[in-house]
Write a protein that holds these residues in place. Structure first.
Motif, PDB file in Angstrom:
ATOM      1  N   THR A  27       9.635  -4.518 -10.843  1.00 12.14           N
ATOM      2  CA  THR A  27       8.505  -4.204 -11.725  1.00 12.14           C
ATOM      3  C   THR A  27       7.187  -4.029 -10.975  1.00 12.14           C
ATOM      4  O   THR A  27       6.518  -2.996 -11.125  1.00 12.14           O
ATOM      5  N   PRO A  28       6.747  -5.004 -10.146  1.00 13.73           N
ATOM      6  CA  PRO A  28       5.475  -4.776  -9.445  1.00 13.73           C
ATOM      7  C   PRO A  28       5.536  -3.623  -8.449  1.00 13.73           C
ATOM      8  O   PRO A  28       4.533  -2.935  -8.229  1.00 13.73           O
ATOM      9  N   ILE A  29       6.717  -3.397  -7.848  1.00 11.14           N
ATOM     10  CA  ILE A  29       6.840  -2.281  -6.906  1.00 11.14           C
ATOM     11  C   ILE A  29       6.674  -0.949  -7.635  1.00 11.14           C
ATOM     12  O   ILE A  29       5.954  -0.045  -7.182  1.00 11.14           O
ATOM     13  N   VAL A  30       7.328  -0.830  -8.788  1.00 11.40           N
ATOM     14  CA  VAL A  30       7.223   0.409  -9.568  1.00 11.40           C
ATOM     15  C   VAL A  30       5.789   0.630 -10.030  1.00 11.40           C
ATOM     16  O   VAL A  30       5.249   1.743  -9.948  1.00 11.40           O
ATOM     17  N   LEU A  31       5.142  -0.428 -10.511  1.00 15.05           N
ATOM     18  CA  LEU A  31       3.763  -0.283 -10.975  1.00 15.05           C
ATOM     19  C   LEU A  31       2.841   0.141  -9.839  1.00 15.05           C
ATOM     20  O   LEU A  31       1.937   0.967 -10.021  1.00 15.05           O
ATOM     21  N   GLY A  32       3.064  -0.428  -8.654  1.00 16.55           N
ATOM     22  CA  GLY A  32       2.247  -0.041  -7.513  1.00 16.55           C
ATOM     23  C   GLY A  32       2.461   1.407  -7.120  1.00 16.55           C
ATOM     24  O   GLY A  32       1.507   2.119  -6.773  1.00 16.55           O
ATOM     25  N   MET A  33       3.707   1.885  -7.175  1.00 16.25           N
ATOM     26  CA  MET A  33       3.981   3.277  -6.813  1.00 16.25           C
ATOM     27  C   MET A  33       3.439   4.238  -7.864  1.00 16.25           C
ATOM     28  O   MET A  33       2.913   5.310  -7.529  1.00 16.25           O
ATOM     29  N   LEU A  34       3.546   3.874  -9.136  1.00 19.76           N
ATOM     30  CA  LEU A  34       3.012   4.745 -10.180  1.00 19.76           C
ATOM     31  C   LEU A  34       1.492   4.812 -10.124  1.00 19.76           C
ATOM     32  O   LEU A  34       0.890   5.831 -10.479  1.00 19.76           O
ATOM     33  N   ARG A  35       0.861   3.730  -9.671  1.00 18.77           N
ATOM     34  CA  ARG A  35      -0.586   3.737  -9.546  1.00 18.77           C
ATOM     35  C   ARG A  35      -1.048   4.728  -8.478  1.00 18.77           C
ATOM     36  O   ARG A  35      -2.174   5.205  -8.496  1.00 18.77           O
ATOM     37  N   GLY A  36      -0.157   5.050  -7.554  1.00 18.41           N
ATOM     38  CA  GLY A  36      -0.484   6.014  -6.513  1.00 18.41           C
ATOM     39  C   GLY A  36      -0.217   7.450  -6.920  1.00 18.41           C
ATOM     40  O   GLY A  36      -0.075   8.315  -6.052  1.00 18.41           O
ATOM     41  N   SER A  37      -0.099   7.722  -8.207  1.00 23.22           N
ATOM     42  CA  SER A  37       0.071   9.081  -8.752  1.00 23.22           C
ATOM     43  C   SER A  37       1.398   9.712  -8.340  1.00 23.22           C
ATOM     44  O   SER A  37       1.507  10.937  -8.230  1.00 23.22           O
ATOM     45  N   ARG A  38       2.396   8.915  -8.108  1.00 21.23           N
ATOM     46  CA  ARG A  38       3.714   9.465  -7.804  1.00 21.23           C
ATOM     47  C   ARG A  38       4.439   9.779  -9.106  1.00 21.23           C
ATOM     48  O   ARG A  38       4.209   9.130 -10.132  1.00 21.23           O
ATOM     49  N   PRO A  39       5.352  10.753  -9.105  1.00 17.69           N
ATOM     50  CA  PRO A  39       6.077  11.109 -10.335  1.00 17.69           C
ATOM     51  C   PRO A  39       6.903   9.932 -10.841  1.00 17.69           C
ATOM     52  O   PRO A  39       7.589   9.256 -10.066  1.00 17.69           O
ATOM     53  N   ALA A  40       6.833   9.701 -12.152  1.00 15.33           N
ATOM     54  CA  ALA A  40       7.470   8.522 -12.732  1.00 15.33           C
ATOM     55  C   ALA A  40       8.989   8.608 -12.701  1.00 15.33           C
ATOM     56  O   ALA A  40       9.671   7.598 -12.487  1.00 15.33           O
ATOM     57  N   GLY A  41       9.542   9.813 -12.923  1.00 15.79           N
ATOM     58  CA  GLY A  41      10.992   9.948 -13.012  1.00 15.79           C
ATOM     59  C   GLY A  41      11.730   9.450 -11.782  1.00 15.79           C
ATOM     60  O   GLY A  41      12.589   8.554 -11.876  1.00 15.79           O
ATOM     61  N   PRO A  42      11.450   9.998 -10.592  1.00 16.48           N
ATOM     62  CA  PRO A  42      12.161   9.532  -9.395  1.00 16.48           C
ATOM     63  C   PRO A  42      11.935   8.051  -9.099  1.00 16.48           C
ATOM     64  O   PRO A  42      12.854   7.348  -8.663  1.00 16.48           O
ATOM     65  N   VAL A  43      10.708   7.564  -9.339  1.00 16.11           N
ATOM     66  CA  VAL A  43      10.420   6.152  -9.064  1.00 16.11           C
ATOM     67  C   VAL A  43      11.276   5.252  -9.944  1.00 16.11           C
ATOM     68  O   VAL A  43      11.902   4.293  -9.476  1.00 16.11           O
ATOM     69  N   LEU A  44      11.315   5.558 -11.243  1.00 15.77           N
ATOM     70  CA  LEU A  44      12.114   4.741 -12.157  1.00 15.77           C
ATOM     71  C   LEU A  44      13.599   4.844 -11.834  1.00 15.77           C
ATOM     72  O   LEU A  44      14.339   3.858 -11.928  1.00 15.77           O
ATOM     73  N   LEU A  45      14.049   6.036 -11.448  1.00 15.99           N
ATOM     74  CA  LEU A  45      15.460   6.224 -11.124  1.00 15.99           C
ATOM     75  C   LEU A  45      15.851   5.405  -9.898  1.00 15.99           C
ATOM     76  O   LEU A  45      16.905   4.750  -9.878  1.00 15.99           O
ATOM     77  N   ILE A  46      15.000   5.435  -8.874  1.00 13.55           N
ATOM     78  CA  ILE A  46      15.296   4.660  -7.662  1.00 13.55           C
ATOM     79  C   ILE A  46      15.298   3.166  -7.966  1.00 13.55           C
ATOM     80  O   ILE A  46      16.177   2.417  -7.515  1.00 13.55           O
ATOM     81  N   ALA A  47      14.308   2.717  -8.750  1.00 10.94           N
ATOM     82  CA  ALA A  47      14.229   1.294  -9.081  1.00 10.94           C
ATOM     83  C   ALA A  47      15.449   0.857  -9.886  1.00 10.94           C
ATOM     84  O   ALA A  47      16.050  -0.192  -9.616  1.00 10.94           O
ATOM     85  N   LEU A  48      15.825   1.678 -10.878  1.00 12.75           N
ATOM     86  CA  LEU A  48      16.988   1.334 -11.691  1.00 12.75           C
ATOM     87  C   LEU A  48      18.254   1.315 -10.846  1.00 12.75           C
ATOM     88  O   LEU A  48      19.108   0.431 -10.992  1.00 12.75           O
ATOM     89  N   GLY A  49      18.367   2.286  -9.941  1.00 16.99           N
ATOM     90  CA  GLY A  49      19.531   2.296  -9.064  1.00 16.99           C
ATOM     91  C   GLY A  49      19.592   1.061  -8.180  1.00 16.99           C
ATOM     92  O   GLY A  49      20.674   0.496  -7.947  1.00 16.99           O
TER      93      GLY A  49
END
Length: 499
Positions: A27-49
């Motif tokens: 959760t904190p890793i995803v939030l930090g990456m999304l805060r950097g304007s990265r696309p949400a889809g790949p970030v969530l997919l990698i985290a879920l994987g």
């Protein structure tokens, strides 16, 4: 008994546990990456994987452990076997079993499971002193506890009246809740809450909003007033947290006496049931923490073979028989546990004035050292540290002297029947009653400063808990005579008349 497996639902429990761990880390890793304007889809997919992979690998590893782990209890031994690539067999004699500890967190309780830890009296670290069955069915765990500690009550004969159940030695009184906020956990929990707020606000990129809110609420205060307000808020949060922690640890607390054992049952979310053989008792330690002592309360810990001061993943000490409670109740519990009243019957002997002078010197020297360092740094760098130096002297010296005097007043020792009694502590106070037959040796220590004052510290060695209990800063002749009288013949061969 034939070889038996652990409960198969351990795989499900492990999968759910690791899924929760994975989500909390991701959760904190995803939030930090999304805060950097990265696309949400790949970030969530990698985290879920990643969470799925962690959960799957953990479940697979635990299934391998479950499939190849088995245990059995014979007439002489308790055995735990792991047989896959690396074969491992651990075994302990049944006559060496001292404790059986049943623990169940909320997940285990949801599946009707319990972790069983079978302890011996060995004073060793790691897993050499116990076997852990993690997990087995709750009913089976209770059966093993009764079997290993021989708690089975004989069946009454025909026509014999069944005796009434024994009343508990102690049960939870909610009035004891008032002692929870005066413990050291209150400021610790308050500080932890501030840290958690700052960390969470950083995850969600809200630290600026937090500082703005604090400024808007307390902007009219001076710096000193703001600090005082934040400390007050932290103490309030710690106050509430300490109450919650007490409830979680001591919910449905009962101390009971069963055939040959003492049993402590407690816990709200994580339940705990510890059974201890009475014949392994070596005494009790009545501990008066500073805050509880001010309110006339004390905690009772057991001194027994097979127990350590701390164990892994413990929220409280496993040797605690009674949480902080009124001193009269603590003394009554100690009497019922020991079957004697050494703590109240003993004639405590005071220690010589040299022990007080030694403590006062250390108090003054300690404060002087702090002041000297601050003064030196202030002379080299900034006048602010010079002001801190005299403030430290004014504040710390009275506190250090008061603690030194209290430490001396708490010193004491004596004999009461079959028990040695020793008392010590500054602020907080320990009063230990140790059965004399359980003392297996003596250690006599004397530093150069003690020798100049004619003092020694003697330690009674026993195969229980920490292994040593001290009589601190006693007069040399009195200390040696006391040790010789406590266990006649043990120290005497090593003594010789002073020339």
């Amino acid at each position: 008994m034939s070889w038996q497996r652990l409960h198969r639902n351990t795989v499900v429990v492990t999968a759910l546990t690791m899924a929760g761990v994975g989500l909390s880390v991701a959760t904190p890793i995803v939030l930090g990456m999304l805060r950097g304007s990265r696309p949400a889809g790949p970030v969530l997919l990698i985290a879920l994987g990643g969470v799925v992979a962690l959960t799957g690998l953990s479940a697979f590893a635990d299934r391998v452990r479950w499939r190849h782990t088995s245990y059995r209890i014979t007439g002489e031994r308790v055995e735990l076997r792991y047989a896959w690539v690396l074969h491992k067999l651990r075994s302990i004699p049944r006559e060496r079993v001292r404790t059986v500890d049943l623990t169940a967190n909320p997940l285990l309780r949801a599946f009707g499971l319990t972790k069983v830890k079978i302890g011996t009296g060995q004073q060793v670290t790691g897993q050499q002193s116990h076997l852990t069955l993690d997990p087995i069915d709750r009913a089976r765990a209770e059966e093993l506890r009764r079997l290993l500690l021989d708690d089975e009550e004989p069946a009454p004969a025909a026509g014999e009246v069944v005796p009434a159940a024994r009343p508990p030695i102690a049960e939870l009184d909610w009035a004891w809740l008032r002692y929870a906020p005066v413990s050291v956990t209150t400021p610790i929990l308050g500080a932890a809450a501030f840290g958690a707020v700052m960390q969470a606000s950083d995850w969600f990129n809200l630290q600026g909003a937090v500082f703005t809110t604090v400024r808007d609420l307390f902007g009219g205060l001076s710096v000193l007033g703001l600090v005082a307000m934040l400390v007050a808020v932290g103490l309030v949060v710690g106050f509430v947290g300490s109450l919650g922690l007490f409830v979680e640890m001591w919910w449905r607390y009962r101390l009971t006496r069963e055939k040959g054992t003492l049993r402590v049952h407690r816990g709200l979310l994580t339940t705990r049931s510890l059974s201890l053989e009475r014949r392994r008792l070596r005494g009790v330690d009545m501990f008066e923490a500073f805050g509880a002592r001010m309110l006339g309360a004390a905690r009772v810990d057991v001194v027994a073979t097979g127990l350590k001061a701390t164990t892994e993943n413990e929220k409280s000490n496993p040797k605690t028989l009674l949480p902080a409670a009124p001193i009269a109740i603590a003394q009554r519990v100690a009497v019922e546990v020991l079957g004697a009243s050494p703590l109240s019957d003993v004639d405590i002997q005071a220690h010589p004035p040299a022990a007080r002078a030694r403590r006062l010197r250390w108090a003054v020297f300690g404060v002087a050292g702090v002041v000297a360092v601050l003064a030196l740094l202030g002379a080299l760098f900034t006048v602010v540290l010079l002001h801190l130096a005299w403030i430290a002297a004014v504040v710390l010296l009275p506190v250090a002297v008061a603690l030194a005097v209290d430490d001396y007043r708490n010193l004491g020792h004596g004999l009461s029947g079959d028990y040695l009694v020793t008392r010590y502590g500054a602020g907080s106070r320990h009063t230990v009653a140790l059965v004399r037959s359980g003392i297996i040796g003596w250690t006599v220590r004397s530093s150069p400063f003690q020798r100049r004052s004619g003092l020694v510290t003697i330690a009674a060695t026993t195969a229980a808990n920490s292994g040593e209990y001290f009589v601190r800063d006693v007069g040399e002749n009195e200390g040696l005579r006391f040790a010789a009288d406590t266990v006649p013949g043990l120290l005497t061969p090593f003594l010789e008349p002073r020339r």
